[in-house]
Design an enzyme around this catalytic site. Structure first.
Site, PDB file in Angstrom:
ATOM      1  N   GLY A 436      17.621  60.482  46.106  1.00 40.23           N
ATOM      2  CA  GLY A 436      17.497  61.882  46.460  1.00 40.23           C
ATOM      3  C   GLY A 436      16.165  62.462  46.009  1.00 40.23           C
ATOM      4  O   GLY A 436      15.337  61.781  45.397  1.00 40.23           O
ATOM      5  N   HIS A 464      32.061  45.519  49.076  1.00 35.47           N
ATOM      6  CA  HIS A 464      33.188  45.437  48.153  1.00 35.47           C
ATOM      7  C   HIS A 464      33.948  44.118  48.263  1.00 35.47           C
ATOM      8  O   HIS A 464      34.849  43.851  47.471  1.00 35.47           O
ATOM      9  CB  HIS A 464      34.154  46.607  48.392  1.00 35.47           C
ATOM     10  CG  HIS A 464      34.844  47.085  47.154  1.00 35.47           C
ATOM     11  ND1 HIS A 464      34.660  46.503  45.924  1.00 35.47           N
ATOM     12  CD2 HIS A 464      35.746  48.087  46.955  1.00 35.47           C
ATOM     13  CE1 HIS A 464      35.390  47.119  45.023  1.00 35.47           C
ATOM     14  NE2 HIS A 464      36.076  48.089  45.615  1.00 35.47           N
ATOM     15  N   ASP A 468      32.281  44.224  42.741  1.00 34.06           N
ATOM     16  CA  ASP A 468      33.256  45.196  42.255  1.00 34.06           C
ATOM     17  C   ASP A 468      32.536  46.411  41.688  1.00 34.06           C
ATOM     18  O   ASP A 468      31.319  46.407  41.471  1.00 34.06           O
ATOM     19  CB  ASP A 468      34.168  44.566  41.191  1.00 34.06           C
ATOM     20  CG  ASP A 468      33.382  43.927  40.060  1.00 34.06           C
ATOM     21  OD1 ASP A 468      32.585  44.628  39.417  1.00 34.06           O
ATOM     22  OD2 ASP A 468      33.557  42.715  39.817  1.00 34.06           O
TER      23      ASP A 468
END
Length: 494
Positions: A436, A464, A468
């Protein structure tokens, strides 16, 4: 009359001898033509026919016509779109002259000529689809025997690799001496990956060696041309009272809206088509998201000190080289984030190279070039490479080698605006981060006092299936620690 005819035949046999033909027909063709015309009037009709036929075969000489084929560009690309022709039928071309610009779903490539000759046929119109292995143009070459053996540029891998030296990024000619080309081939380097520093962009031996040094991690002294001292900035002129308001803040230029009044349908091509295919494949990946904030106050101060040093070497130093290098240092501890899954999702490949991509917003759409072998580069060398990629991206000149082979990506969405994002993984990669904008916000220091802090938010996405949440969190913490305490990066730099 018979004596005259015998004399004519005697002279004719002498003219047709191999030695006399070489001497007269090639070096003194104009004088030979006049001699034959004189003989034709002296002899009978039977004699007149043979010299005229001999004159035709001697004066009309064309070189072999070679089909210049579109060679294998790589990355499984089998077709491209012809964007622009730089030649037309009848034009004379030399080696390295640009023939056309083509665009695949990876990059724009300018095809250059391998031969000296004349364009006899153009096979495609603008915006037509050209196929790999099929001819682009027919070139009438010089009448040399060795040219004929170069006709097939696609069938054999060796010739296909050599052909890559004649494909270039738009606007950057791959000019080099035979010795430099041989050095590039011996080291399996495409000349289109290198920007020459010689006259008119010619690639020198030093350019090849510097490229090899970046790939292997060898340390070479800075070349003299890199030590560039920018001229001192001119003192700003004091604004007049009437212009004071305009000097404070100029209004941003906003594009005017365009209303066509009708629906427009066009096929997806090039980069847009590639984006559709990539994002469709990305939807098959179960994304795990993780966000955090980073205090860049110390990094802001460090970058301010080093910015002038980098500018003295001719390189603009942004924050991105630090973000990229910190990511590489983190990947050394978490190699699974620099891995890939096969299509059957049965095997994981841990990549040895950290080829970290940077998402760029260009006029051609979203492109993600990558910096190769970041684990072997310094922050300054990363900044050099980013400068090169950003220059090429702005000009729409990024090549296939710049856009392929990425293993991990960062998206600097903050350069446009926004603090958070949900980045989409670029398969076959397994992780990506979105950065950002940097904001000055109040924060508490160790003593409990409110201070000014430079805060940036980061948003991670991970595959995923193999990564993890704890792994992603630990990597992010390590990456954040390097940036919040940039002096700690010195301990792990190689």
């Amino acid at each position: 009359m018979a004596a005259v005819a015998r004399g004519s035949f005697s002279v004719f046999r002498k003219l047709m001898s191999q030695q006399y033909r070489r001497r007269c027909f090639r070096l003194q063709s104009f004088r030979c033509e006049r001699s034959l015309q004189t003989l034709a009037f002296r002899g009978d009709r039977k004699v007149q026919m043979f010299p005229s036929r001999a004159l035709h075969t001697a004066t009309v000489s064309h070189g072999p016509i070679v089909q210049f084929k579109l060679s294998d560009i790589g990355e499984g690309i089998m077709e491209v779109t012809v964007k622009e022709w730089y030649v037309k039928e009848g034009d004379k071309v030399s080696q390295f002259d640009s023939i056309c610009e083509v665009q695949s779903d990876k990059a724009s490539v300018t095809i250059t000529s391998r031969y000296d000759g004349v364009i006899r046929k153009v096979y495609y119109d603008v915006e037509a689809t050209a196929l790999v292995g099929k001819p682009l143009v027919d070139i009438e070459t010089e009448s040399r025997a060795e040219v004929i053996h170069e006709e097939d540029v696609v069938e054999t891998p060796a010739m296909a690799r050599e052909e890559h030296t004649h494909q270039e990024i738009k606007g950057l000619k791959t000019q080099a001496t035979p010795a430099v080309r041989r050095l590039a081939i011996e080291n399996n380097i495409k000349l289109s990956e290198i920007i020459g520093t010689g006259k008119d962009g010619r690639i020198l031996k030093e350019d090849i060696l510097n490229f090899l040094a970046r790939q292997t991690g060898a340390i070479l002294p800075l070349a003299p041309f890199q030590e560039i001292t920018p001229p001192p900035p001119a003192p700003p002129a004091a604004p007049r009272p009437a212009d004071a308001a305009a000097a404070i803040k100029a209004p941003p230029a906003t594009p005017r809206p365009v209303f066509t009044g009708k629906d427009v349908t066009e096929p997806l091509k090039g980069f847009h088509k590639a984006m559709v295919r990539t994002m469709t494949a990305a939807l098959k990946i179960p994304h795990f998201g993780y966000c955090d904030e980073v205090d860049l106050t110390r990094l802001v101060s460090l970058r301010a000190e080093l910015k002038a040093v980098a500018a003295g070497r001719g390189v603009a130093l942004s924050y991105m080289p630090f973000f990229i290098k910190a990511a590489s240092l983190g990947l050394l501890h978490f190699p699974i984030l620099n891995a890939s899954l096969d299509e059957s999702v049965q095997n994981i490949t841990y990549k040895a190279s950290h080829n970290i991509g940077l998402a760029m917003d260009t006029a051609q759409g979203l492109l993600v070039p990558n910096v190769k072998n970041v684990q072997l580069l310094s922050v300054f060398e990363i900044a050099q490479e980013l400068n090169r990629l950003q220059t090429l991206g702005t000009a729409g000149q990024l090549g296939t080698s710049d856009l392929s082979g990425g293993t991990f990506s960062l998206s600097n969405i903050g350069s446009i605006g926004g603090t958070y994002a949900k980045p989409v993984i670029l398969p076959p990669e397994v992780a990506i981060g979105a950065l950002g904008k940097i904001q000055v916000l109040p924060r508490f220091d160790a003593g409990g006092h409110v201070v000014r802090a430079h805060i940036m938010n980061v948003s991670w996405s991970a595959d995923h299936r193999i990564i993890d949440g704890a792994t992603m969190c630990r990597f992010s913490n390590l990456w954040r620690e390097y940036l919040e305490n940039p002096a700690s990066m010195v301990l792990d730099l190689k």
